[in-house]
Design an enzyme around this catalytic site. Sequence first.
Site, PDB file in Angstrom:
ATOM      1  N   GLN A   1       0.826  -1.209   0.000  1.00 37.55           N
ATOM      2  CA  GLN A   1       0.000   0.000   0.000  1.00 37.55           C
ATOM      3  C   GLN A   1       0.858   1.257   0.000  1.00 37.55           C
ATOM      4  OE1 GLN A   1      -3.132   0.451  -0.539  1.00 37.55           O
ATOM      5  NE2 GLN A   1      -3.067   2.656  -0.223  1.00 37.55           N
ATOM      6  N   GLU A   2       1.958   1.233   0.747  1.00 40.04           N
ATOM      7  CA  GLU A   2       2.789   2.432   0.883  1.00 40.04           C
ATOM      8  C   GLU A   2       3.684   2.671  -0.330  1.00 40.04           C
ATOM      9  OE1 GLU A   2       2.542   4.526   3.490  1.00 40.04           O
ATOM     10  OE2 GLU A   2       1.014   3.263   4.394  1.00 40.04           O
TER      11      GLU A   2
END
Length: 529
Positions: free
Chosen positions: A268-269
């Site tokens: 996600q990051e």
Amino acid sequence: MLLSFQLHAYDKYDIKKAYPGGEKVTHQGGDYQSQWYANPGEKPNASVAHIWENVWKKIGTSTDPDTDPTPGPDPDTDPDTDPDTDPTPGPSDYPQYQSGKHYKMGEIVSNKGKDYQCQVANWCSGEPSAYAPGDGWAWESAWSLHGLAPEPGMELTQKALNEREDALTNTSQLVAVKKAIRTLSNEKVEQIKPGAANNPSNVKRVEELVTAEKWNTFFPHRDPAYTYENFLKAVGKFPVLCADSENGQDADGICKKTLATMFAHFVQETGEHANQSDVAQWQQGLHWVREMGLNETSYDKYTGATCDPTTWQGKAWPCAKDKQGNALSYFGRGAKQLSYNFNYGAFSQAMFGDVNVLLKEPHRVADTWLNLASAIFFYVQPQPPKPSMQAVMDGSWQPNAADKANGLVPGFGVTTQIINGGVECGGSVEVQQSQNRIQYYKEFAKQFGVPVPDSEVLGCKGMKQFSEASSAAMPLFWVKDDSYVAENKGGKSYACKLVNWQENDFSALTKGDYTRCVKASFPDVVIKN
């Protein structure tokens, strides 16, 4: 029947109360939000020229008809001060101190026959009863005497200071945290190689679960800096990660769940997030090692309020320039996209025992094994009142009644709350970012053979933030102890105490910071070896 309604959106500012970052209040007709921790007496000030000059930033105009919500004298309307007349000259060339005036760090004023230099801008401009130089009950927290060496005060031995520090930090919570965040020496980290016989035991466990081939399968579109060897070095730096069990727990099972959780957040990051790709979304993690669109020639980024040298943050974690005088940037780097000088400084302290190493060379968070170690550091480090994600996974964090009432229970969902709860959690629906994380977690759990029971809370909708009533809340920062001790010179305590707010970089997790706090709080103290 007389009805009373509150017309303002937020609670009135209370001069006696401390506020964590993000709190919103109403004060004298304006609405304000705290940008970082606000100590008692640090009042909103609408007249500052820059938002970093005050802990509060104005976010709107209140409809509250009561424009004087706080009791006691207001420095902005002090009847003894006439802003239209020149102040009475002091005993030197420096101007007379004026209550209600905004002072910057380093400014020198005169008051009652002595000169003082401002050390903490927000406090120097704070409530005069507390911070008026030489007069307020806490003036030494904001000002220092200028031009005069303080008369020698109480004598303390370094041994006594060390013993006091040990006694105050010998709580079960702090002992457990210090054990969890211990690190391997960098010299030994550099010796870690794939398959090496002398690799630490936690690295060997990870090697069995994530081979080089699996690393390539999991992250085929990764940046070249995210090597398998760098991953193993990052794991080795933190012995608690995938450690052997000390209480009969399933060490392999905890490790698998830990890796599935970390990898899901990596995606996600730092994920590519490409809909049209030759690999699935969950395999697109670690694509970015630097924040999208930025590189090492993108100067002066993320260098705002907390880089200002007149703030305690700017003083504790000084932002640096290169040899050509360009302001270095503290944009997102590494698997956690480490950002801002205070995070680079804290990570640098943990890795090197020196905040300045990575403040002066932030590129190392992208170019070396620190790119993955920075994410693991965030994974094992608690942020009271938040527990660490490691504590959630290994079960050492157990929610109390307050946590449960806020929906904070063990499971993948609470790790999202820890990482980015202010943005992704608490609403009535699961936001897309959180949905992404859940999907990635399920995929990695499948790869590791981690069961995901229907009862596990995977999302964070409706989940409130951690509070000071949380089981993970703990006092973690040293501040001056203002207690009156009659037998000491001037009644000073010559001591510091632990609190749950931060006004400096003196941490209970850093050995020796108690002495630093005492020295900073009592400049006249005499310390003997």
